[in-house]
Design a protein around this motif. Structure first.
Motif, PDB file in Angstrom:
ATOM      1  N   SER A  76      -7.434   4.863  -2.790  1.00 34.36           N
ATOM      2  CA  SER A  76      -7.120   4.055  -1.556  1.00 34.36           C
ATOM      3  C   SER A  76      -7.593   4.504  -0.396  1.00 34.36           C
ATOM      4  CB  SER A  76      -5.628   3.714  -1.833  1.00 34.36           C
ATOM      5  OG  SER A  76      -5.243   2.926  -0.648  1.00 34.36           O
TER       6      SER A  76
ATOM      7  N   HIS B 287      -5.195  -1.216   2.893  1.00 31.55           N
ATOM      8  CA  HIS B 287      -4.349   0.018   2.357  1.00 31.55           C
ATOM      9  C   HIS B 287      -3.028  -0.267   2.055  1.00 31.55           C
ATOM     10  CE1 HIS B 287      -2.927   4.219   3.150  1.00 31.55           C
ATOM     11  NE2 HIS B 287      -4.333   4.417   2.529  1.00 31.55           N
TER      12      HIS B 287
ATOM     13  N   ASP C  28      -2.931  -1.748  -1.708  1.00 34.14           N
ATOM     14  CA  ASP C  28      -3.348  -0.625  -2.553  1.00 34.14           C
ATOM     15  C   ASP C  28      -1.792   0.179  -2.693  1.00 34.14           C
ATOM     16  OD1 ASP C  28      -5.693  -1.085  -2.954  1.00 34.14           O
ATOM     17  OD2 ASP C  28      -6.518   0.336  -1.393  1.00 34.14           O
TER      18      ASP C  28
END
Length: 122
Positions: A79, A66, A69
């Motif tokens: 995401s 995460h 992203d």
């Protein structure tokens, strides 16, 4: 606790068979680890505002992906959905993963989306 990129990478790779992480999710995590677009060991700040659950350092793979992203400009809905899916691959209950998904989604729509748009306008 002192750690190194090698120790953390080995821990992440060892987690794949331990948790039965499916190949697609493994590939997404490896993309973040192997990308020249960031230095994952320095740039990852872990699960912001929530704990790393049962992971001993800030490099819990769903959070690492995460962060990747967001760091590479690909944060947002897709995401956040990926974050939910990878948490589930690591055995997190759908309720707990859903609450964490809701947290990052609310943060996106209440703050990050608008600050990112303002930065682009300037």
């Amino acid at each position: 606790m002192t750690t190194t990129p090698q120790i953390e990478r080995e821990r992440i790779l060892a987690s794949f068979p331990l948790f039965g992480v499916p190949p697609d999710e493994q590939a997404e995590i490896l993309e973040a680890l192997d990308s020249p677009k960031w230095d994952w060991f320095k740039d990852c700040d872990g699960c912001t505002a929530v704990s790393e659950v049962y992971w001993p350092t800030i490099y819990f793979p769903p959070c690492l992906r995460h962060d990747f992203d967001w760091f590479t400009g690909n944060g947002g809905w897709e995401s956040n959905v990926r974050f939910f899916r990878i948490q589930r691959a690591y055995g997190m209950s759908s309720v707990r993963a859903g609450i964490r998904f809701a947290g990052v989604t609310v943060a996106w729509y209440s703050w990050r989306k608008w600050t990112d748009m303002c930065r682009k306008v300037r």
